[in-house]
Design a protein around this motif. Structure first.
Motif, PDB file in Angstrom:
ATOM      1  N   GLN A  66       0.825  -1.209   0.000  1.00  0.00           N
ATOM      2  CA  GLN A  66       0.000   0.000   0.000  1.00  0.00           C
ATOM      3  C   GLN A  66       0.852   1.248   0.000  1.00  0.00           C
ATOM      4  O   GLN A  66       0.536   2.252  -0.627  1.00  0.00           O
ATOM      5  CB  GLN A  66      -0.796   0.025   1.318  1.00  0.00           C
ATOM      6  CG  GLN A  66      -2.252  -0.191   1.194  1.00  0.00           C
ATOM      7  CD  GLN A  66      -2.931   0.159   2.491  1.00  0.00           C
ATOM      8  OE1 GLN A  66      -2.539  -0.303   3.563  1.00  0.00           O
ATOM      9  NE2 GLN A  66      -3.962   0.967   2.397  1.00  0.00           N
ATOM     10  N   TYR A  67       1.926   1.185   0.752  1.00  0.00           N
ATOM     11  CA  TYR A  67       2.621   2.416   1.107  1.00  0.00           C
ATOM     12  C   TYR A  67       4.003   2.032   1.606  1.00  0.00           C
ATOM     13  O   TYR A  67       4.149   1.044   2.316  1.00  0.00           O
ATOM     14  CB  TYR A  67       1.823   3.087   2.230  1.00  0.00           C
ATOM     15  CG  TYR A  67       2.271   4.454   2.622  1.00  0.00           C
ATOM     16  CD1 TYR A  67       1.888   5.573   1.876  1.00  0.00           C
ATOM     17  CD2 TYR A  67       3.084   4.643   3.735  1.00  0.00           C
ATOM     18  CE1 TYR A  67       2.290   6.843   2.247  1.00  0.00           C
ATOM     19  CE2 TYR A  67       3.486   5.910   4.108  1.00  0.00           C
ATOM     20  CZ  TYR A  67       3.091   7.007   3.363  1.00  0.00           C
ATOM     21  OH  TYR A  67       3.487   8.257   3.724  1.00  0.00           O
ATOM     22  N   ARG A  91       4.200   0.790  -4.147  1.00  0.00           N
ATOM     23  CA  ARG A  91       2.747   0.669  -4.069  1.00  0.00           C
ATOM     24  C   ARG A  91       2.218   0.064  -5.363  1.00  0.00           C
ATOM     25  O   ARG A  91       2.655   0.438  -6.455  1.00  0.00           O
ATOM     26  CB  ARG A  91       2.115   2.040  -3.856  1.00  0.00           C
ATOM     27  CG  ARG A  91       0.594   2.015  -3.948  1.00  0.00           C
ATOM     28  CD  ARG A  91      -0.036   3.352  -3.604  1.00  0.00           C
ATOM     29  NE  ARG A  91      -1.458   3.368  -3.942  1.00  0.00           N
ATOM     30  CZ  ARG A  91      -2.426   2.913  -3.147  1.00  0.00           C
ATOM     31  NH1 ARG A  91      -2.116   2.414  -1.962  1.00  0.00           N
ATOM     32  NH2 ARG A  91      -3.691   2.950  -3.519  1.00  0.00           N
ATOM     33  N   ALA A 130       4.152  -1.260   3.836  1.00  0.00           N
ATOM     34  CA  ALA A 130       2.928  -1.297   4.632  1.00  0.00           C
ATOM     35  C   ALA A 130       1.769  -1.815   3.803  1.00  0.00           C
ATOM     36  O   ALA A 130       1.660  -1.519   2.614  1.00  0.00           O
ATOM     37  CB  ALA A 130       2.613   0.101   5.152  1.00  0.00           C
ATOM     38  N   GLN A 140      -2.211  -4.477   4.095  1.00  0.00           N
ATOM     39  CA  GLN A 140      -3.128  -5.325   4.845  1.00  0.00           C
ATOM     40  C   GLN A 140      -3.102  -6.709   4.196  1.00  0.00           C
ATOM     41  O   GLN A 140      -3.303  -6.813   2.977  1.00  0.00           O
ATOM     42  CB  GLN A 140      -4.532  -4.718   4.775  1.00  0.00           C
ATOM     43  CG  GLN A 140      -5.568  -5.422   5.625  1.00  0.00           C
ATOM     44  CD  GLN A 140      -6.901  -4.675   5.633  1.00  0.00           C
ATOM     45  OE1 GLN A 140      -7.216  -3.920   4.717  1.00  0.00           O
ATOM     46  NE2 GLN A 140      -7.697  -4.890   6.666  1.00  0.00           N
ATOM     47  N   VAL A 197      -0.134  -4.529   8.614  1.00  0.00           N
ATOM     48  CA  VAL A 197       1.215  -4.661   9.162  1.00  0.00           C
ATOM     49  C   VAL A 197       2.210  -3.956   8.231  1.00  0.00           C
ATOM     50  O   VAL A 197       1.814  -3.387   7.210  1.00  0.00           O
ATOM     51  CB  VAL A 197       1.631  -6.154   9.296  1.00  0.00           C
ATOM     52  CG1 VAL A 197       0.765  -6.876  10.318  1.00  0.00           C
ATOM     53  CG2 VAL A 197       1.572  -6.859   7.948  1.00  0.00           C
ATOM     54  N   THR A 198       3.482  -4.013   8.599  1.00  0.00           N
ATOM     55  CA  THR A 198       4.531  -3.509   7.727  1.00  0.00           C
ATOM     56  C   THR A 198       5.572  -4.615   7.561  1.00  0.00           C
ATOM     57  O   THR A 198       6.003  -5.220   8.545  1.00  0.00           O
ATOM     58  CB  THR A 198       5.174  -2.242   8.318  1.00  0.00           C
ATOM     59  OG1 THR A 198       4.144  -1.298   8.593  1.00  0.00           O
ATOM     60  CG2 THR A 198       6.168  -1.628   7.351  1.00  0.00           C
ATOM     61  N   THR A 255      -4.214  -2.423  -4.479  1.00  0.00           N
ATOM     62  CA  THR A 255      -3.566  -1.112  -4.417  1.00  0.00           C
ATOM     63  C   THR A 255      -3.020  -0.671  -5.771  1.00  0.00           C
ATOM     64  O   THR A 255      -2.303   0.316  -5.861  1.00  0.00           O
ATOM     65  CB  THR A 255      -2.420  -1.132  -3.382  1.00  0.00           C
ATOM     66  OG1 THR A 255      -1.468  -2.133  -3.749  1.00  0.00           O
ATOM     67  CG2 THR A 255      -2.948  -1.450  -1.994  1.00  0.00           C
ATOM     68  N   ILE A 266       7.038   2.819   3.936  1.00  0.00           N
ATOM     69  CA  ILE A 266       7.389   3.627   5.113  1.00  0.00           C
ATOM     70  C   ILE A 266       8.910   3.739   5.180  1.00  0.00           C
ATOM     71  O   ILE A 266       9.623   2.734   5.249  1.00  0.00           O
ATOM     72  CB  ILE A 266       6.840   2.991   6.405  1.00  0.00           C
ATOM     73  CG1 ILE A 266       5.303   2.983   6.356  1.00  0.00           C
ATOM     74  CG2 ILE A 266       7.339   3.755   7.633  1.00  0.00           C
ATOM     75  CD1 ILE A 266       4.651   2.368   7.563  1.00  0.00           C
ATOM     76  N   ARG A 267       9.379   4.964   5.127  1.00  0.00           N
ATOM     77  CA  ARG A 267      10.821   5.219   5.212  1.00  0.00           C
ATOM     78  C   ARG A 267      11.067   6.155   6.370  1.00  0.00           C
ATOM     79  O   ARG A 267      10.333   7.117   6.577  1.00  0.00           O
ATOM     80  CB  ARG A 267      11.303   5.925   3.948  1.00  0.00           C
ATOM     81  CG  ARG A 267      11.458   5.033   2.749  1.00  0.00           C
ATOM     82  CD  ARG A 267      12.199   5.775   1.639  1.00  0.00           C
ATOM     83  NE  ARG A 267      11.831   5.209   0.352  1.00  0.00           N
ATOM     84  CZ  ARG A 267      10.778   5.583  -0.353  1.00  0.00           C
ATOM     85  NH1 ARG A 267      10.017   6.572   0.102  1.00  0.00           N
ATOM     86  NH2 ARG A 267      10.495   5.027  -1.494  1.00  0.00           N
TER      87      ARG A 267
END
Lengths: 305, 413
Positions: free
Chosen positions: B225-226, B295, B239, B241, B283-284, B335, B228-229
């Motif tokens: 989805q995304y 993504r 990140a 689901q 979660v990540t 996504t 994270i940095r």
């Protein structure tokens, strides 16, 4: 299945994961989101969900409070402390400023409230900062019109909600496509009930402003509700202030939020009281919903939270 | 620990749907005193002595003024065993669009039948749409048993008729329950009037039915989805689901599209690392290899998903302007966002009779049909019948930005 057994998510875990998913979708698909943080219990939950969605990084959006100037001082104090703890950025959009610059006109009389004025301040701030998404803590179980609201809810360039022309929302596939000047309101905890919110606050051991717990306060009765006496409230004839033990179920303006009599001093006893209550939170404590049968719908159409 | 059950009801006021929902909510204490007062007050003002429970769900001014339901309403109730999210979908106006919306997230659907009328066209439509949307648990609520003298023969006839219909559906679990929503028989408590019936009351069934099949799926799916940095901690995680099965640390995963393989090095949550995450958990994920993941990518363990620039799908059309060959839309699946061209509308379904009209066609508002699409870049999906989360998509009109279609991927033939 191999390895350790994995259990089905509990209902709170499922709701939490759904909300985190929503927040990440918005962060990924929209350019300038903002999270509306009032210091109330629902937006406190939003902040924890944002931590879960984005840590160890910082939130990919600022926080914003539409400050009526009539808020409970305890809540403003909590707001600033919480924001500092998180190390995030807070924008305060001030209703007083909207009044001073002539954007809105202050109501007068003992029933005056700044509740409706917030809409202009909010929409002005969204436009000024160029926000295309605003997270809010509204829930569908709160109110009839909100039961029909999408999780990601479209607003045209006037900030208007058109309940009859909502985008269908299928699976968890949100459509956040916009033209310039339009925005979406996003409600990650749409599917939570008041009790879910309190159970989550208890489970996560989140701090909430102390006015949510039983405390002594000088109040007066009006329209079947107890209001705190304050500089923002004019007493009407026959209204006699008295001191009693109360707590708040919702936190809005001092001028439209009523208290309930309660001896619940902590989270555990608040959860017990909420589980046993026979009256809805907005029905019990919000004057702003009592104006008419469709008071919330009308304000939402105009761009309210 | 309580879990969550999402259910959908469909039907019209005539079937007693509002009464049934009102009864469930009231008996589960989800209707509070001020809401009930409001309903009684408005009902009285309109000259009715009986509280009209539809007023509880009809939230909009236009709905209350016209006495119709125009949109899906979500309702919440709980028992000590479970929390329930009920999507109440209207039976008439725009019913396909609304029912598809409500059913898309439901684990279970209640199809209401009036015992006096038995299985009618609307019953077939509702059951078929529930099946099409991949709902694996149906409750056939044979309502108004009080009006047929609680007769077992009537009930048996309805169940037999529905059984013939169910054979054409893809619903593995169908439970029929005789009831009277009006009188409360077999809603929360078992009915003395229906002593010949030895199954559970409705709420009893809703509390007990096992619905979390997505966790049992063999192949874990994780749409990214995304990213994270965090520079301060030199952190980089993906990140998302979990969208099927159980994702575990150490799982070998394919990154699609592209098909590079790597291993799940860690699964992070705000509370710390975990070893496994079931479907539904956000979660990540950290990966063992430093490869380019963004993504829209799908991490897949187990059986490989379909990865193609062509798909065949059942599409429910939700716009006034029809869907035709040559149409271009934005398509969002999990996504991934791509562009799609309609190559062919292969057939159109008659939802009432469960038959397909073959041949080149177009889909009008509320139509459902089989559509072949070409997409602008390779898309990793599963057949919807296998995995709803990775087998569904929406079509968006690029000019109006409206959501115009709901798609369910079919297995390649």
């Amino acid at each position: 299945m191999s390895g350790t057994s994995v259990r089905t998510l509990t209902h709170l875990q499922a709701l939490e994961s759904e909300a985190i998913h929503v927040m990440r979708e918005v962060a990924a698909e929209l350019e300038h989101p903002v999270l509306l943080f009032s210091g109330g219990k629902d937006s406190i939950v939003l902040l924890r969900l944002a931590e879960k969605a984005f840590r160890p990084a910082r939130f990919p959006f600022p926080l914003m409070h539409v400050d009526t100037g009539h808020n409970f001082p305890e809540v403003i104090e909590y707001r600033d402390r919480r924001v500092a703890e998180l190390g995030e950025r807070l924008i305060v959009a001030s209703v007083q400023e909207s009044i001073d610059t002539g954007r809105v006109k202050e109501q007068t009389g003992p029933r005056a409230s700044r509740n409706q004025l917030q809409t202009t301040t909010l929409l002005d701030a969204i436009e000024e900062h160029g926000f295309d998404a605003a997270f809010g803590g509204a829930r569908r179980d709160e109110e009839r019109a909100r039961a029909k609201e999408r999780i990601m809810s479209f607003r045209d360039d006037f900030g208007t909600w058109d309940p009859r022309r909502q985008r269908p929302e299928l699976w968890n596939l949100y459509n956040g496509r916009l033209r310039k000047g339009e925005h979406v309101r996003v409600f990650p905890i749409s599917n939570w009930t008041e009790l879910d919110v309190w159970q989550y606050i208890a489970e996560e051991q989140l701090e909430v402003p102390n006015i949510y717990f039983s405390h002594e306060r000088e109040v007066f009765a009006r329209d079947g509700m107890l209001y705190a006496t304050s500089d923002h409230m004019e007493l009407m004839e026959g209204e006699e202030p008295f001191t009693t033990r109360v707590r708040y179920r919702t936190v809005g303006d001092m001028s439209c939020t009523g208290a309930v009599q309660s001896d619940a001093p902590d989270l555990e006893s608040v959860v017990t009281e909420i589980a046993a209550t026979r009256i809805t939170e907005r029905g019990e404590t919000r004057a702003d919903d009592r104006v008419s049968e469709a008071a919330m719908e009308d304000r939402k159409v105009a761009g309210y939270f | 620990m309580t879990d969550l059950l999402r259910l959908a009801t469909a039907g019209s006021v005539d079937d007693g749907k509002s009464t049934l929902i009102g009864r469930l909510l009231y008996d589960a204490k989800a209707i509070l005193a001020d809401q009930m007062e409001h309903v009684e007050e408005v009902s009285k003002r309109r000259g009715s002595d009986v509280p009209d429970l539809a007023l509880l769900t009809d939230g909009l001014r236009a709905e209350r003024e016209q006495g119709i339901t125009i949109d899906v309403a979500y309702r919440y109730f709980a028992t000590p065993k479970r929390k329930f999210i009920l999507a109440d979908t209207p039976g008439h106006v725009q019913y396909t669009r609304n029912m598809v919306t409500g059913a898309s997230t439901a684990d279970l659907a209640i199809v209401l039948v009036d015992a006096r009328h038995g299985v009618v066209e609307q019953t077939r439509r509702h059951a078929f749409l529930a099946s099409l949307l991949g709902i694996r648990h149906l409750v056939l609520a044979v309502n108004k048993m009080d009006l047929v003298d609680w007769e077992q023969a009537t009930y048996d006839r309805v169940v037999a008729d529905f059984g013939a219909l169910a054979e054409q559906l893809r619903v593995p679990d169908v439970v029929a329950i005789p009831m009277s929503a009006l009188l409360g028989d077999n809603i929360v408590d078992r009915s003395a009037n229906l002593s010949w019936y030895d199954g559970p009351a409705l709420l009893e069934h809703l509390e007990a039915v096992e619905v979390h099949e997505e966790i049992a799926l063999e192949g874990a799916r994780f749409p990214v989805q995304y990213v994270i940095r965090d520079q301060a901690t030199d952190y980089r995680g993906y990140a998302g689901q979990v969208a099927g099965g159980v994702l575990r640390v150490g799982d070998a995963v394919q990154v699609l599209p592209g098909g590079r393989t790597t291993t799940v090095a860690a699964i992070d949550t705000f509370e710390g690392e975990i070893v496994a995450a079931p479907a539904g958990q956000s979660v990540t994920v950290r990966l063992a290899d430093d490869i380019d993941v963004a993504r829209g990518d799908l991490l897949a363990a187990g059986p490989a998903p379909l990865a193609s620039r062509e798909l065949t799908a059942e599409v429910c059309w939700m716009a006034e302007a029809p869907l035709r060959a040559g149409g271009r839309y934005a398509l969002k699946a999990a996504t991934s966002s791509v562009r799609a061209i309609v190559d062919e509308v292969s057939d159109r379904l008659d939802v009432a009779n469960l038959t397909a009209f073959p041949g080149p066609a177009e889909l009008a508002l509320n139509d459902i049909g089989r559509v072949r699409l070409r997409v602008s870049r390779e898309l990793a999906v599963d057949p919807y019948a296998v995995n709803r989360a990775t087998g569904s998509f929406i079509l968006v009109d690029e000019a109006s930005n409206e959501t115009v279609g709901a798609g369910m991927v079919l297995a390649p033939t």
